[in-house]
Structures are given as C-alpha cells and as structure tokens.
Design a protein around this motif. Structure first.
Motif, PDB file in Angstrom:
ATOM      1  N   GLN A 192       9.637  95.480  10.401  1.00 32.27           N
ATOM      2  CA  GLN A 192      10.181  95.505   8.849  1.00 32.27           C
ATOM      3  C   GLN A 192      11.485  96.039   8.670  1.00 32.27           C
ATOM      4  O   GLN A 192      12.020  95.578   7.716  1.00 32.27           O
ATOM      5  N   GLN A 193      12.004  96.686   9.782  1.00 40.94           N
ATOM      6  CA  GLN A 193      13.346  97.190   9.592  1.00 40.94           C
ATOM      7  C   GLN A 193      14.422  95.777   9.843  1.00 40.94           C
ATOM      8  O   GLN A 193      15.398  95.619   9.131  1.00 40.94           O
ATOM      9  N   TYR A 244      13.334  92.791   9.116  1.00 37.28           N
ATOM     10  CA  TYR A 244      13.394  91.993   7.895  1.00 37.28           C
ATOM     11  C   TYR A 244      14.411  92.565   6.827  1.00 37.28           C
ATOM     12  O   TYR A 244      14.981  91.678   6.133  1.00 37.28           O
ATOM     13  N   GLU A 245      14.469  93.729   6.930  1.00 36.06           N
ATOM     14  CA  GLU A 245      15.215  94.381   5.627  1.00 36.06           C
ATOM     15  C   GLU A 245      16.742  94.049   6.090  1.00 36.06           C
ATOM     16  O   GLU A 245      17.606  93.635   5.249  1.00 36.06           O
ATOM     17  N   ILE A 301      17.377  90.432   5.345  1.00 41.25           N
ATOM     18  CA  ILE A 301      17.435  90.201   3.875  1.00 41.25           C
ATOM     19  C   ILE A 301      18.573  90.835   3.333  1.00 41.25           C
ATOM     20  O   ILE A 301      19.544  90.023   2.411  1.00 41.25           O
ATOM     21  N   LYS A 302      19.144  92.000   3.639  1.00 42.23           N
ATOM     22  CA  LYS A 302      20.333  92.669   3.162  1.00 42.23           C
ATOM     23  C   LYS A 302      21.371  91.833   3.661  1.00 42.23           C
ATOM     24  O   LYS A 302      22.566  91.326   2.838  1.00 42.23           O
ATOM     25  N   PHE A 316      16.782  92.128  -4.954  1.00 36.57           N
ATOM     26  CA  PHE A 316      16.399  93.250  -3.849  1.00 36.57           C
ATOM     27  C   PHE A 316      15.259  93.915  -4.295  1.00 36.57           C
ATOM     28  O   PHE A 316      14.402  94.278  -3.551  1.00 36.57           O
ATOM     29  N   VAL A 354      13.437  95.811  -1.402  1.00 31.64           N
ATOM     30  CA  VAL A 354      14.333  96.404  -0.406  1.00 31.64           C
ATOM     31  C   VAL A 354      15.546  96.897  -1.070  1.00 31.64           C
ATOM     32  O   VAL A 354      16.168  96.637  -2.052  1.00 31.64           O
ATOM     33  N   ASP A 355      15.744  98.231  -0.233  1.00 31.58           N
ATOM     34  CA  ASP A 355      16.851  99.146  -0.938  1.00 31.58           C
ATOM     35  C   ASP A 355      18.099  98.531  -0.719  1.00 31.58           C
ATOM     36  O   ASP A 355      18.558  97.904   0.685  1.00 31.58           O
ATOM     37  N   SER A 356      19.151  98.242  -1.531  1.00 35.13           N
ATOM     38  CA  SER A 356      20.290  97.366  -1.267  1.00 35.13           C
ATOM     39  C   SER A 356      21.419  98.188  -1.167  1.00 35.13           C
ATOM     40  O   SER A 356      22.771  97.630  -0.969  1.00 35.13           O
TER      41      SER A 356
END
Length: 138
Positions: free
Chosen positions: A109-110, A112-113, A116-117, A130, A135-137
């Motif tokens: 998961q981390q 992936y984030e 994505i970021k 986001f 997801v926290d941007s």
C-alpha cells in the motif's frame, strides 16, 4: 557425441532450456487457494479499496472481491508453477514467512501511494484525483 560448432552447443542448451519450461507443472487451483488463504489476499485486497471508491463503483466488498478474485488467481496461475506456489506455501508457514505476510500488505500500500504521488507530482493532474484515490497528497 562430440559437438563441433557453437551453433550445435547453443541448440543443445536451448533444447535443455525449453525442455525444463515445457514440463513445468501449472499451478493448481488448490495450491493457489492455499496461498491466497495464507497471505489473506481477499482481506488485503478488500482493505486496499476505500469504501467511497466502492460506493462510486456501486459495489460492496464482497461484490468487488467476486469480480477481482478470478483475475488474480489467473495471474498467479499464468506466472507461477505448481512447484513455485508450493515453495511459497512452505515459506509462508515459517515464522519469517508469517511475519513477512503480515508486513507485505502495508508495504504494498505504501509503495502504491509513493508511486501515485510521484506520478501525480510529475503531471498536470489536480490534487482532486489524489482525494478520489484516497491518497494524501501532502
């Protein structure tokens, strides 16, 4: 038999290489099911999708899993042999394997984030995406 040329050696090695792969046993559904149980693939997959994402799709967690499960199992069957699945099942039965199976969903998961970021920070897509992805941007 004495090999007289590089092409004969290459042909012989190629034949041995092909023989090994052509006789690999495809992963059985039973072995894949066992691996999915050990790794808690269903629970981990369901937890990766946020309730608001499921709501947007008009699905609940069980409906989502029902649509994803055959595709995931097909991926495992296409990419892993029976011997590899059995080796994974043996490994995940060890204390180290059990610890790793608990940590991997969080690491995935981390990862992936982070991906994505990185993609988003290098594009013109707004932070609204986001939020939609959960997801926290920052």
């Amino acid at each position: 038999m004495q090999l007289k040329s590089i092409s004969q050696i290459i042909a012989l090695l190629g034949g041995l290489f092909w023989f090994n792969f052509s006789h690999a046993t495809p992963a059985s559904p039973t072995s894949i099911d066992k691996l999915f149980d050990v790794l808690q693939i269903k629970q981990n997959t369901q937890s990766m999708v946020k309730p608001q994402q499921l709501k947007m799709l008009g699905l609940d967690k069980e409906q989502f899993w029902t649509s994803v499960e055959p595709q995931l199992k097909q991926l495992y069957q296409q990419n892993l042999t029976e011997e590899e699945i059995q080796a994974l099942n043996r490994f995940y039965a060890t204390p180290e394997g059990q610890t790793l199976s608990q940590k991997m969903p969080y690491l995935s998961q981390q990862t992936y984030e982070v991906v994505i970021k990185n993609m988003m920070s290098n594009s013109t897509i707004s932070n609204g995406l986001f939020k939609m992805l959960g997801v926290d941007s920052n």
